[in-house]
Design a protein around this motif. Structure first.
Motif, short mmCIF file in Angstrom:
data_model
loop_
_atom_site.label_atom_id
_atom_site.label_comp_id
_atom_site.label_asym_id
_atom_site.label_seq_id
_atom_site.Cartn_x
_atom_site.Cartn_y
_atom_site.Cartn_z
N ALA A 12 0.81 -1.22 0.00
CA ALA A 12 0.00 0.00 0.00
C ALA A 12 0.84 1.27 0.00
N GLN A 13 2.13 1.16 0.28
CA GLN A 13 2.98 2.34 0.31
C GLN A 13 3.14 2.90 -1.09
N PRO A 14 3.12 4.23 -1.20
CA PRO A 14 3.31 4.82 -2.53
C PRO A 14 4.74 4.60 -3.03
N VAL A 15 4.88 4.55 -4.33
CA VAL A 15 6.21 4.40 -4.94
C VAL A 15 6.97 5.70 -4.72
N LYS A 16 8.18 5.57 -4.20
CA LYS A 16 9.05 6.73 -3.97
C LYS A 16 10.25 6.59 -4.88
N PRO A 17 10.44 7.51 -5.81
CA PRO A 17 11.52 7.37 -6.80
C PRO A 17 12.91 7.30 -6.18
N ASP A 18 13.12 7.88 -5.01
CA ASP A 18 14.45 7.90 -4.40
C ASP A 18 14.70 6.70 -3.48
N VAL A 19 13.74 5.79 -3.36
CA VAL A 19 13.88 4.61 -2.51
C VAL A 19 14.08 3.39 -3.41
N PRO A 20 15.10 2.58 -3.13
CA PRO A 20 15.34 1.41 -3.98
C PRO A 20 14.17 0.43 -3.97
N ARG A 21 13.95 -0.20 -5.11
CA ARG A 21 12.94 -1.25 -5.20
C ARG A 21 13.55 -2.55 -4.71
N VAL A 22 12.77 -3.32 -4.00
CA VAL A 22 13.20 -4.66 -3.61
C VAL A 22 12.06 -5.62 -3.91
N ALA A 23 12.40 -6.84 -4.16
CA ALA A 23 11.40 -7.88 -4.40
C ALA A 23 11.45 -8.84 -3.22
N ILE A 24 10.30 -9.38 -2.87
CA ILE A 24 10.19 -10.31 -1.75
C ILE A 24 9.59 -11.61 -2.26
N TYR A 25 10.26 -12.70 -1.98
CA TYR A 25 9.69 -14.02 -2.24
C TYR A 25 9.61 -14.70 -0.90
N LEU A 26 8.43 -15.12 -0.51
CA LEU A 26 8.22 -15.70 0.80
C LEU A 26 7.58 -17.06 0.66
N ALA A 27 8.12 -18.04 1.34
CA ALA A 27 7.55 -19.38 1.33
C ALA A 27 7.44 -19.87 2.76
N VAL A 28 6.29 -20.38 3.12
CA VAL A 28 6.09 -20.99 4.43
C VAL A 28 5.70 -22.43 4.16
N TYR A 29 6.40 -23.37 4.79
CA TYR A 29 6.15 -24.79 4.54
C TYR A 29 6.41 -25.57 5.82
N PRO A 30 5.88 -26.79 5.91
CA PRO A 30 6.08 -27.59 7.12
C PRO A 30 7.56 -27.81 7.39
N GLY A 31 7.96 -27.70 8.65
CA GLY A 31 9.35 -27.83 9.02
C GLY A 31 9.75 -29.23 9.46
N ASP A 32 8.91 -30.20 9.25
CA ASP A 32 9.22 -31.58 9.67
C ASP A 32 10.26 -32.21 8.78
#
Length: 179
Positions: free
Chosen positions: A159-179
């Motif tokens: 929801a944060q607005p795009v700020k031209p002076d702030v670097p873009r980052v990508a997030i990949y998130l995975a949650v899976y069983p830890g057994d």
């Protein structure tokens, strides 16, 4: 590891999950391609032409045009006003509509999830593993509570607005069983 999130205050209350509408079969099909997911991400804050997308993805323009047309038809990309390119040729830049963030893909979780994983791996291959900050952790937590808390963080960031002076980052998130 989640970096500097100093604006977040955890109160112990998890907000209710946001209601997303189910993806149509056309939308789900469009999202089941790692190449198309990468195109959506690349056009997040700056419109790119088919030729620019092809060059960044290392694909021929005919291949990317096929994918661009599918994304436009499904509502994930929108054509911007044409502009003059090299030698005066008309070029059409495309920008993400951000529709992909509004959809519930749970009915197509395997196909879309596989595309997301391959898109992530392709992006990492492009930038090099040295530029990826990774963490791995096994915890004891209610999976639904964890999912809701992570989704709330992702919603806040989206929801944060795009700020031209702030670097873009990508997030990949995975949650899976830890057994």
């Amino acid at each position: 590891m989640i970096g500097n999130c100093q604006s977040l205050t955890y109160t112990g209350r998890v907000p209710p999950p946001r209601r997303r509408r189910p993806a149509t079969s056309e939308e789900a099909a469009a999202l089941s391609s790692d190449l198309r997911l990468r195109m959506i991400r690349m056009t997040f804050d700056r419109p790119l032409t088919n030729k620019e997308l092809a060059r960044r993805l290392g694909k021929d323009p005919a291949t990317t045009l096929h994918h661009v047309r599918k994304l436009v038809a499904a509502g994930f990309l929108e054509a911007m006003p044409p502009r003059a390119g090299n030698r005066g040729a008309k070029e059409i830049p495309y920008r993400s509509t951000k529709l992909s963030w509004e959809l519930d893909n749970s009915e197509n979780a395997v196909a879309v999830g596989e595309a997301m994983l391959h898109a992530f791996l392709g992006e990492v291959a492009d930038i090099g593993l040295g530029d990826v900050d990774q963490s791995r952790l096994v915890v004891t937590v209610d999976p639904e509570e964890l999912k809701q808390r992570l989704e709330a963080l992702m919603e806040e960031l989206a929801a944060q607005p795009v700020k031209p002076d702030v670097p873009r980052v990508a997030i990949y998130l995975a949650v899976y069983p830890g057994d």
